[in-house]
Design a protein around this motif. Sequence first.
Motif, short mmCIF file in Angstrom:
data_model
loop_
_atom_site.label_atom_id
_atom_site.label_comp_id
_atom_site.label_asym_id
_atom_site.label_seq_id
_atom_site.Cartn_x
_atom_site.Cartn_y
_atom_site.Cartn_z
N ARG A 113 -2.24 8.77 3.28
CA ARG A 113 -3.17 7.71 3.95
C ARG A 113 -2.88 7.84 4.90
O ARG A 113 -3.05 7.53 6.27
N ALA A 114 -1.28 7.49 5.56
CA ALA A 114 -0.96 6.86 6.77
C ALA A 114 -0.92 8.04 7.79
O ALA A 114 -1.33 7.58 8.95
N TRP A 115 -1.07 9.13 7.73
CA TRP A 115 -1.54 10.45 8.56
C TRP A 115 -2.75 10.55 8.91
O TRP A 115 -2.93 11.03 9.69
N ALA A 123 1.32 4.15 14.42
CA ALA A 123 2.41 2.69 13.88
C ALA A 123 3.66 3.92 13.01
O ALA A 123 4.16 3.25 13.25
N VAL A 124 3.37 4.66 12.23
CA VAL A 124 5.06 5.60 11.86
C VAL A 124 5.30 5.94 12.67
O VAL A 124 6.54 5.73 12.76
N ALA A 125 4.94 6.95 13.27
CA ALA A 125 5.63 7.17 14.65
C ALA A 125 6.75 6.32 15.96
O ALA A 125 7.06 6.79 16.30
N GLN A 283 6.61 1.07 5.12
CA GLN A 283 6.31 -0.14 5.12
C GLN A 283 5.01 0.52 5.91
O GLN A 283 4.34 -0.41 5.97
N ALA A 284 4.49 1.95 6.30
CA ALA A 284 3.29 2.09 6.81
C ALA A 284 2.20 2.04 5.25
O ALA A 284 1.56 1.25 5.66
#
Length: 289
Positions: A113-115, A123-125, A283-284
């Motif tokens: 989902r985050a990818w 946000a993850v990066a 977190q994501a």
Amino acid sequence: MLAGRLGLEKAHIPHVDRHGLVWLDRGRLEVEAGCLRFITAGGGALAAGDYQIPHQAVSIVLLGPGSSVTHDALRLLARHGCALAAIGEGAVRFYTAPPLMPDSSALARAQARAWADPAQRMAVARAMYALRFGEIVRTRDIEALRGQEGARIKRAYALAADRFGVRWAGRHYDRADPEGGDLPNQSINHAGAAMTAAASVAVAAVGAIPQLGFVHEDSGQSFVLDIADLHRHDALLDIAFGAVAEARGQPIERVVRQRAARLFRQRGIIPTMIDQIKSLLAQADEARP
């Protein structure tokens, strides 16, 4: 590793509640009376003996050089959702691991989902760069982040070289000839391979998807490279420049492997990576609208 039975054979600890690695080398992994055992004559990390392995409570068993494994052991590990990886000495190489089948798809779904969402992916990066740099990164442009990384890592190379008293003439890397650089550059290449192996173990241990990276994109192990880079500014450079200072005519790859194996254990690099993966993806997922 414990003496005696570890409880009922059907006892099952959810994977999310497991934590830890078991390092084994120079022995035989087998099953006796429903228990996973490792028999070694010594010469490696363990003294000679017959050890019972708590496979129900750990994430992954790391099987090093000089070891063999029985079919029954593979069956028992698969039944209880414990991964097994064949590694080099101290996890400085990652050779293979059977696909892990966790009892929950939550982490893999959170990663996917985050990818797939550009905002969450960014946000993850940014969170990964915050872990690396020790500060909140303001920019929301991936190319700008990569530019900041380049400047910071260049400075980190110079500081590490000065710390270990190594002459440094800059980073030079030819993919077609990785052994063609000077000793510090060769050492960095070997240290990078070792750190990638450690990250491969961590990704396999949690059942994450290696191909779905947040900073790296094209490689089939993009997420592995993302996780390895979390330790590029500290552990990797300590391994590389420390190895150059130690080498004194010895083959640099051998010195790097030995130093990496020691540091991985002393600093708990792989367990730290496992925690970082879980934290980043959690977190994501929590930030989703």
